[in-house]
Design a protein around this motif. Structure first.
Motif, PDB file in Angstrom:
ATOM      1  N   LEU A  81      26.431  34.739   1.319  1.00  0.00           N
ATOM      2  CA  LEU A  81      27.682  34.009   1.117  1.00  0.00           C
ATOM      3  C   LEU A  81      28.731  34.903   0.470  1.00  0.00           C
ATOM      4  CD1 LEU A  81      28.753  31.118   1.626  1.00  0.00           C
ATOM      5  CD2 LEU A  81      28.265  30.635  -0.770  1.00  0.00           C
ATOM      6  N   SER A  82      28.307  35.774  -0.456  1.00  0.00           N
ATOM      7  CA  SER A  82      29.254  36.705  -1.078  1.00  0.00           C
ATOM      8  C   SER A  82      29.864  37.639  -0.043  1.00  0.00           C
ATOM      9  CB  SER A  82      28.549  37.517  -2.173  1.00  0.00           C
ATOM     10  OG  SER A  82      28.122  36.691  -3.230  1.00  0.00           O
ATOM     11  N   ILE A  83      29.030  38.201   0.826  1.00  0.00           N
ATOM     12  CA  ILE A  83      29.532  39.095   1.879  1.00  0.00           C
ATOM     13  C   ILE A  83      30.449  38.338   2.835  1.00  0.00           C
ATOM     14  CG2 ILE A  83      28.845  40.461   3.892  1.00  0.00           C
ATOM     15  CD1 ILE A  83      26.298  41.226   2.317  1.00  0.00           C
ATOM     16  N   HIS A  84      30.020  37.159   3.248  1.00  0.00           N
ATOM     17  CA  HIS A  84      30.791  36.358   4.200  1.00  0.00           C
ATOM     18  C   HIS A  84      32.179  36.019   3.646  1.00  0.00           C
ATOM     19  CE1 HIS A  84      31.425  33.402   7.414  1.00  0.00           C
ATOM     20  NE2 HIS A  84      31.810  32.541   6.474  1.00  0.00           N
ATOM     21  N   PHE A 142      17.941  39.189   0.913  1.00  0.00           N
ATOM     22  CA  PHE A 142      19.055  40.042   0.490  1.00  0.00           C
ATOM     23  C   PHE A 142      19.296  41.160   1.503  1.00  0.00           C
ATOM     24  CE2 PHE A 142      17.836  39.014  -4.163  1.00  0.00           C
ATOM     25  CZ  PHE A 142      18.539  37.821  -4.092  1.00  0.00           C
ATOM     26  N   PHE A 143      18.208  41.815   1.904  1.00  0.00           N
ATOM     27  CA  PHE A 143      18.339  42.910   2.860  1.00  0.00           C
ATOM     28  C   PHE A 143      18.825  42.389   4.210  1.00  0.00           C
ATOM     29  CE2 PHE A 143      16.183  46.020   5.855  1.00  0.00           C
ATOM     30  CZ  PHE A 143      17.125  47.018   5.651  1.00  0.00           C
ATOM     31  N   GLY A 144      18.252  41.259   4.631  1.00  0.00           N
ATOM     32  CA  GLY A 144      18.677  40.667   5.903  1.00  0.00           C
ATOM     33  C   GLY A 144      20.135  40.267   5.885  1.00  0.00           C
ATOM     34  N   ALA A 145      20.612  39.766   4.730  1.00  0.00           N
ATOM     35  CA  ALA A 145      22.019  39.374   4.620  1.00  0.00           C
ATOM     36  C   ALA A 145      22.931  40.570   4.832  1.00  0.00           C
ATOM     37  CB  ALA A 145      22.281  38.745   3.257  1.00  0.00           C
ATOM     38  N   GLY A 146      22.544  41.726   4.253  1.00  0.00           N
ATOM     39  CA  GLY A 146      23.350  42.929   4.449  1.00  0.00           C
ATOM     40  C   GLY A 146      23.379  43.372   5.908  1.00  0.00           C
ATOM     41  N   PRO A 189      24.977  35.074  11.908  1.00  0.00           N
ATOM     42  CA  PRO A 189      24.015  35.186  10.809  1.00  0.00           C
ATOM     43  C   PRO A 189      23.547  33.840  10.291  1.00  0.00           C
ATOM     44  CG  PRO A 189      25.837  36.710  10.484  1.00  0.00           C
ATOM     45  CD  PRO A 189      26.211  35.844  11.648  1.00  0.00           C
ATOM     46  N   TRP A 190      24.449  32.863  10.243  1.00  0.00           N
ATOM     47  CA  TRP A 190      24.116  31.571   9.664  1.00  0.00           C
ATOM     48  C   TRP A 190      23.281  30.725  10.615  1.00  0.00           C
ATOM     49  CZ3 TRP A 190      24.737  31.639   4.703  1.00  0.00           C
ATOM     50  CH2 TRP A 190      25.666  32.540   4.171  1.00  0.00           C
ATOM     51  N   LEU A 191      23.444  30.912  11.912  1.00  0.00           N
ATOM     52  CA  LEU A 191      22.575  30.223  12.863  1.00  0.00           C
ATOM     53  C   LEU A 191      21.144  30.761  12.774  1.00  0.00           C
ATOM     54  CD1 LEU A 191      24.935  29.997  15.977  1.00  0.00           C
ATOM     55  CD2 LEU A 191      24.275  28.151  14.409  1.00  0.00           C
ATOM     56  N   ILE A 192      21.020  32.074  12.573  1.00  0.00           N
ATOM     57  CA  ILE A 192      19.696  32.675  12.397  1.00  0.00           C
ATOM     58  C   ILE A 192      19.043  32.139  11.128  1.00  0.00           C
ATOM     59  CG2 ILE A 192      18.478  34.845  11.935  1.00  0.00           C
ATOM     60  CD1 ILE A 192      20.608  36.223  13.730  1.00  0.00           C
ATOM     61  N   VAL A 193      19.813  32.069  10.059  1.00  0.00           N
ATOM     62  CA  VAL A 193      19.312  31.537   8.785  1.00  0.00           C
ATOM     63  C   VAL A 193      18.833  30.091   8.957  1.00  0.00           C
ATOM     64  CG1 VAL A 193      20.030  30.800   6.476  1.00  0.00           C
ATOM     65  CG2 VAL A 193      20.641  33.078   7.313  1.00  0.00           C
ATOM     66  N   GLY A 194      19.609  29.279   9.673  1.00  0.00           N
ATOM     67  CA  GLY A 194      19.226  27.895   9.915  1.00  0.00           C
ATOM     68  C   GLY A 194      17.926  27.777  10.691  1.00  0.00           C
ATOM     69  N   ALA A 195      17.739  28.651  11.672  1.00  0.00           N
ATOM     70  CA  ALA A 195      16.504  28.622  12.468  1.00  0.00           C
ATOM     71  C   ALA A 195      15.287  28.963  11.610  1.00  0.00           C
ATOM     72  CB  ALA A 195      16.622  29.608  13.636  1.00  0.00           C
ATOM     73  N   VAL A 211      23.434  33.933  -2.647  1.00  0.00           N
ATOM     74  CA  VAL A 211      23.883  35.002  -3.543  1.00  0.00           C
ATOM     75  C   VAL A 211      24.490  36.164  -2.777  1.00  0.00           C
ATOM     76  CG1 VAL A 211      23.134  36.676  -5.290  1.00  0.00           C
ATOM     77  CG2 VAL A 211      22.208  34.348  -5.310  1.00  0.00           C
ATOM     78  N   VAL A 212      23.792  36.682  -1.774  1.00  0.00           N
ATOM     79  CA  VAL A 212      24.266  37.881  -1.075  1.00  0.00           C
ATOM     80  C   VAL A 212      25.013  37.522   0.206  1.00  0.00           C
ATOM     81  CG1 VAL A 212      23.583  40.037   0.040  1.00  0.00           C
ATOM     82  CG2 VAL A 212      22.443  39.302  -2.059  1.00  0.00           C
TER      83      VAL A 212
END
Length: 414
Positions: free
Chosen positions: A233-236, A352-356, A370-376, A230-231
């Motif tokens: 991917l929208s920012i990216h 959400f906060f982390g995405a920002g 950011p996406w590598l961190i999310v994957g980990a 939601v957040v």
């Protein structure tokens, strides 16, 4: 699952689908609205969404307690009615360009009240199913949810290009239709325990159950990952790839369609393996799907990543609900499922906060970062769920065909 039980699950699933269709029309685009129309930074917009998510933690705990004390249906109905009023006010704030403060108050009320429905709804599902039926039941619920999620954002992506406020008015209208539909078609079999009074301190103390506490912690991790749809991917896509809103809406739709068409088969496969193993597989699919997004800059390739993450979601979501339902007693189902939603919403808020933050401070220097961190984080959650197999009984872990040892008769010689 018996035909009557399946019919009840379908009714509740369609209600959830209507609610998520309404949600998808408007709320996923609120981040974009704050950034593009009110000129908030991605970090500030992420903070707003995160704080609203934290309010859902409180209301989820309240909902679970009230559902145990007063009944599932009452909590669902009154929660929805209150949310309609808040959603309509939010639409008015956007339409008349009210001060940001007033708009955010209405948004916080909308998210707070919106969390009342799911814990009560999940408790209703648990009341009407056996442990053997629950993976399938929550799978049916996910299909309903994702029919709404598949259609809502696709329609909302086009609608908000012309009017953000109209999207919120339509959402309020759909919620009103859901009250009328659900109020006529379901009955509440739950008999509140007269000696049981709502106690929010007791709800928190339920975390003394170490198994519930562990599940909730791992749910925080994987929900923070899921919230990137939601957040993050929208920012990216908007901030760095400059994609139009309707493209972003289609990513949400792809995520929903995955569950609509594949959830049935996933639940069939999950019924044959342990829940802890299924949760590991689902989390790894999240890791591969979202972890690859940062390396792509075209709609088609990002859609592949969203597809893989969607497959992970259709395994993880019914799995976590089933695990909590299986370890709860009849008297604490609402409380335990309420606590699950507390940590689900906490994970969303942190995500959400982390995405920002990641969008502001990591992506400008290394876009895939950011996406590598999310994957980990997804991998860590999967390993945590898998490690729980040691503390669950075979039935709690989804193995319902465990052979019962046969005791041999003993012969006494006189």
């Amino acid at each position: 699952m018996q035909a009557s039980t399946r019919k009840g699950m379908i009714v509740v699933a369609l209600a959830n689908g209507l609610l998520l269709f309404g949600y998808g029309l408007s709320l996923p685009f609120f981040t974009i609205y704050l950034i593009s129309q009110r000129h908030l930074s991605p970090a500030m917009a992420g903070l707003v969404i995160a704080l609203a998510g934290l309010s859902r933690c409180v209301s989820s705990a309240i909902s679970g307690e009230l559902a145990d004390a007063f009944g599932r249906k009452k909590v669902m109905m009154w929660g929805l009615f209150s949310q309609i009023l808040a959603m309509f006010c939010l639409g008015l704030c956007i339409e008349f360009q009210a001060q940001v403060g007033w708009m955010l108050v209405c948004y916080f009320l909308t998210t707070f009240l919106g969390a009342f429905f799911r814990p009560a709804s999940n408790a209703w599902v648990t009341d009407n199913t056996t442990p053997k039926e629950r993976v399938e039941a929550f799978g049916i619920l996910r299909i309903g949810l994702n029919i709404g999620w598949a259609l809502g954002p696709a329609a909302g992506g086009f609608l908000v290009r012309y009017s953000y406020s109209l999207a919120f008015f339509f959402t309020a209208l759909l919620y009103a239709a859901t009250i009328l539909y659900l109020g006529r078609l379901i009955e509440d079999k739950h008999v509140p325990c007269k000696s049981r009074k709502p106690s929010f301190v007791s709800a928190l103390l339920s975390l003394k159950d170490s198994r519930l506490a562990k599940i909730c912690f791992y749910v925080v991790l994987i929900t923070a990952v899921n919230s990137q749809l939601v957040v993050g991917l929208s920012i990216h896509c908007k901030q760095y790839l400059h994609m139009p809103e309707n493209y972003i809406g289609w990513f949400f739709t792809i995520n929903g369609l995955v569950v609509v068409f594949l959830q049935y088969w996933a639940t069939k496969i999950m019924a044959k393996i342990r829940l802890s193993t299924a949760m590991l597989i689902g989390c790894l699919l999240y890791a591969v799907g979202f972890g690859s997004v940062g390396f792509f800059d075209t709609f088609a390739l990002i859609a592949v990543g969203v597809f893989l993450a969607g497959v992970g979601e259709l395994i993880v979501s019914p799995g976590e609900q089933t695990l909590v339902s299986n370890i709860a007693s009849r008297e604490t189902r609402g409380r335990y499922l309420g606590m699950l939603m507390v940590f689900y919403n906490l994970g969303s808020a942190l995500g959400f906060f982390g995405a920002g933050l990641l969008g502001d401070y990591v992506a400008p220097f290394y876009l895939p970062g950011p996406w590598l961190i999310v994957g980990a984080v997804a991998v860590l959650a999967g390993l945590g769920f898998w490690s729980m197999r040691r503390s669950l009984t075979p039935e709690e872990d989804g193995k319902t065909n465990v052979p019962v040892p046969i005791k041999k008769d003993t012969i006494t010689l006189n």
